[in-house]
Design a protein around this motif. Sequence first.
Motif, PDB file in Angstrom:
ATOM      1  N   THR A 278     -88.773  33.364  65.055  1.00  0.00           N
ATOM      2  CA  THR A 278     -88.983  33.721  63.645  1.00  0.00           C
ATOM      3  C   THR A 278     -89.866  32.685  62.961  1.00  0.00           C
TER       4      THR A 278
ATOM      5  N   GLN B  61     -86.961  40.461  60.540  1.00  0.00           N
ATOM      6  CA  GLN B  61     -85.714  40.580  61.294  1.00  0.00           C
ATOM      7  C   GLN B  61     -84.612  41.144  60.395  1.00  0.00           C
TER       8      GLN B  61
ATOM      9  N   ASP C 184     -90.425  41.292  63.964  1.00  0.00           N
ATOM     10  CA  ASP C 184     -89.452  40.281  64.375  1.00  0.00           C
ATOM     11  C   ASP C 184     -88.125  40.943  64.751  1.00  0.00           C
ATOM     12  N   GLU C 185     -87.872  41.047  66.021  1.00  0.00           N
ATOM     13  CA  GLU C 185     -86.657  41.695  66.534  1.00  0.00           C
ATOM     14  C   GLU C 185     -86.289  42.915  65.704  1.00  0.00           C
TER      15      GLU C 185
HETATM   16 MG   LIG Z   1     -85.318  35.123  64.587  1.00  0.00          MG
END
Ligand SMILES: [Mg+2]
Lengths: 260, 275
Positions: free
Chosen positions: B57, B93, B171-172
């Motif tokens: 991140t 995320q 991000d994920e």
């Molecule tokens: Mg992360």
Amino acid sequence: MSALGLLRRAALLLAVPALLVAAWWLLTAGSTDFFWPPLSQILGAFDDTWFHGRFTRDVLPSVGRLLAGYLLALVIGVGLGTAIGSVRTLRALLEPVLEFFRAIPPPVLVPILMLFAGIGTGMKILVIVSGCVWPVLLNTVEGVRALDEVLGDTARCYRMRPHSRYVHLVLRGASPQIAAGARQALSIGIILMVISEMFAAGDGVGFTIVQFQRGFAIPQMWTGIILLGLIGVVLSLLFQLVESWALRWYTGLRGSEREG
Amino acid sequence: MTAAPAGTAGTALLDVRHVRKVYEGAGRSVEAVRDLTFGVAAGEFACIVGPSGAGKTTLLKCVAGLLGCTGGEVVLEGARVTGPPPGMAVVFQEYGRSLFPWMTVRQNVELPLKERRVPKARRRELVDEALDAVGLGEARHAHPWQLSGGMQQRVAIARAVAYEPHVLLMDEPFAAVDAQTRADLEDLVRDLWKRLGVTVLFVTHDIDESVYLGQRVIVLSNSPTVVLEEVAVDLPAERDQLATRSDPRFAELRARVYKLVQQAKSGHRPGTGDA
Ligand SMILES: [Mg+2]
Ligand SMILES: Nc1ncnc2c1ncn2[C@@H]1O[C@H](COP(=O)(O)OP(=O)(O)OP(=O)(O)O)[C@@H](O)[C@H]1O
């Protein structure tokens, strides 16, 4: 909502006030106590006291000053609050001072304000502003500080312009706290409206009530107190109307969080 | 200067050069990223995997210009990144928190376009297209909090897609959705990538996902982070949840990345010999 449901809600809403009025009515019926005249007598004096000239001479100026001071306090409180909430150094610098000012009971400011603002309309509005601004300011600071940083990152990454960032992110995001502050400020404002008129004034509801009390016009004095209560109720209803419209999203969000 | 800078291929759209990031806290500093160098070519789909806490991140935020690097630099389309550059979209995320709860789905997707001063008619077109692409045409007037997690995620993706970015950072993005939705969203992102020709940098901790989606997988070491190894994914461009995942080559690549991530977790670093 069905008609029956509406009726139920109205009954729930009005039950306690109706009981209180009934109790007052019964307890004072036939009262000969000079300071506690029968409610019937008070209500009988209501129309004569307020709706033959005093409404425009006293009530409207009072409410006008209240609204002017209140709105001014909102603008100042939200403006300063968003600035202080957004800038960390400003916050660190000002927070202790703000807490100090907030802790001063606004009525004690009246004599001081009278010294340099005179006894005119300006002073009265100033008194209202000086009391209303603190809850708005402090709650706004809190609201801006609590803004989600992911939202802030989102705004930056999609390159939101400063103006729309302020409107669509900062103000909207802090609006639940701003509303909480504004609600506190409203009741403070009503109190200060009356107090500012008790020291030195030529018109206003507070001024008139004091006049009645000094002239031992007790039923009339009581009508004034009832009128103040009614003004408070109407303003608070208006406030709720605006609030529930502006914070629909927040109510929904809270509701969905409770379920989830 | 007429010659291309030595070392870099010159075709990279995004160049991450010796990026280092140290978080300075109260009396404590965390070196989240030590030295990351890699490039992403225009139109490439690159995945980044690494253990939790590896600084994925952090890296993405540096690339997005949301965080300043402590050392090194990020160069996008020839310009050094010092703040969020135009033409870049990020799916965070914490996607749920990245949607404005006081706006409807439609308004959320439209907002970045308004900021870019896209004319109204075009805006409407882009928003409708993006929402249809993620299958949320029906939900456009709902507020984000009226939607499930997977739907919120799709709103965030639609917002990024409608923005017509050159570079898309994710991000994920699928960490919190169920397996079926996840598979659908993976195919959706591959689809959009192929259709729009956007450059994608996709962070995940899911090894299968990284191999399934990417053309290249960049494996990070654990913190303080460096690039452990890059694995080229030489699978056919046409990917299919069943066929691709049962391809023996997929299994090989998956095993390779898996081993690297295991090494990363146990503290292996490049240039230090065996694991
Ligand atoms: Mg992360
Ligand atoms: N704002 C911050 N201040 C201080 N340290 C931070 C901050 N953000 C992240 N870190 C630290 O930096 C390191 C990397 O964090 P980061 O969030 O980038 O990891 P990640 O790879 O994204 O992990 P995950 O897979 O769990 O999302 C961690 O040790 C974390 O504690």
